[in-house]
Motif scaffolding. Structure first.
Motif, PDB file in Angstrom:
ATOM      1  N   VAL A  79     -31.148 -22.350 -16.560  1.00 17.63           N
ATOM      2  CA  VAL A  79     -31.005 -23.797 -16.406  1.00 17.63           C
ATOM      3  C   VAL A  79     -31.725 -24.266 -15.142  1.00 17.63           C
ATOM      4  O   VAL A  79     -32.435 -25.278 -15.160  1.00 17.63           O
ATOM      5  N   ALA A  80     -31.575 -23.525 -14.057  1.00 17.38           N
ATOM      6  CA  ALA A  80     -32.235 -23.910 -12.804  1.00 17.38           C
ATOM      7  C   ALA A  80     -33.754 -23.868 -12.978  1.00 17.38           C
ATOM      8  O   ALA A  80     -34.461 -24.793 -12.534  1.00 17.38           O
ATOM      9  N   GLN A 112     -34.794 -26.732 -15.210  1.00 20.25           N
ATOM     10  CA  GLN A 112     -34.686 -27.998 -14.475  1.00 20.25           C
ATOM     11  C   GLN A 112     -35.904 -28.186 -13.579  1.00 20.25           C
ATOM     12  O   GLN A 112     -36.457 -29.283 -13.491  1.00 20.25           O
ATOM     13  N   THR A 113     -36.333 -27.104 -12.940  1.00 19.44           N
ATOM     14  CA  THR A 113     -37.523 -27.174 -12.090  1.00 19.44           C
ATOM     15  C   THR A 113     -38.750 -27.513 -12.932  1.00 19.44           C
ATOM     16  O   THR A 113     -39.566 -28.360 -12.543  1.00 19.44           O
ATOM     17  N   LEU A 159     -38.735 -29.058 -15.797  1.00 17.70           N
ATOM     18  CA  LEU A 159     -38.574 -30.435 -16.264  1.00 17.70           C
ATOM     19  C   LEU A 159     -38.969 -31.422 -15.174  1.00 17.70           C
ATOM     20  O   LEU A 159     -39.640 -32.421 -15.445  1.00 17.70           O
ATOM     21  N   ASP A 160     -38.557 -31.146 -13.945  1.00 16.40           N
ATOM     22  CA  ASP A 160     -38.924 -32.025 -12.837  1.00 16.40           C
ATOM     23  C   ASP A 160     -40.446 -32.092 -12.690  1.00 16.40           C
ATOM     24  O   ASP A 160     -41.019 -33.172 -12.490  1.00 16.40           O
TER      25      ASP A 160
END
Length: 174
Positions: free
Chosen positions: A56-57, A60-61, A63-64
């Protein structure tokens, strides 16, 4: 008689206590095995949860980063659309007369083509009607079924001429 009864009571008590001890040991062993399995399962789930948390982390990175790229692309797209609109306006101002001329030429071409179709279809219709009149004047020389078929063909040719004329009228009205 009191001694054998005591012995019997002591034996019963020992047997009951032995059964209770065996049951307690069985329950304890069961709880120990269950606890061990639960600890192993818990460790597996914890490991999987950590792995998913890392995923997930990482996602998320990513995705950012993708969102930042998307925002940059949107900004560039907006600038490009603005420039395209400006260029289109400039071209429209320069090409209005050319477009009107082209539209008129297209219209003339469509009308001329439709008029040509009407003329050709009317020519075929009148020629076929003249031929049919000649056949009908000498009706005895021809098979009636052949005359009927030819009359149907003439009707089709004349209907095509009527349809072509209707299309021409629609183009002229259009």
């Amino acid at each position: 008689m009191a001694a054998p009864r005591r012995r019997r009571g002591a034996v019963v008590a020992i047997v009951v206590l032995s059964l209770l001890l065996a049951a307690a040991l069985g329950v304890g062993a069961y709880l120990w095995v269950t606890t061990t399995r639960w600890q192993e399962t818990s460790a597996d789930w914890e490991g999987e949860a950590r792995g998913l948390g890392e995923d997930v982390a990482r996602l998320q990175t990513e995705l950012d980063g993708a969102n930042a790229e998307l925002e940059s692309a949107r900004t560039q797209l907006t600038a490009a659309q603005d420039r395209i609109s400006d260029l289109a306006n400039e071209k429209a101002q320069l090409g209005d007369e050319n477009e009107a001329s082209q539209q008129y030429l297209d219209y003339q071409s469509r009308v001329s083509e439709a008029a040509g179709k009407v003329a050709a279809a009317l020519g075929q219709c009148t020629t076929a009607q003249t031929q049919l009149i000649g056949y009908l004047n000498n009706r005895d020389a021809y098979d009636p079924a052949d005359l009927e078929r030819f009359a149907d063909q003439v009707d089709l040719l004349c209907q095509e001429a009527t349809d072509a004329n209707a299309q021409l009228q629609q183009e002229l009205a259009g």
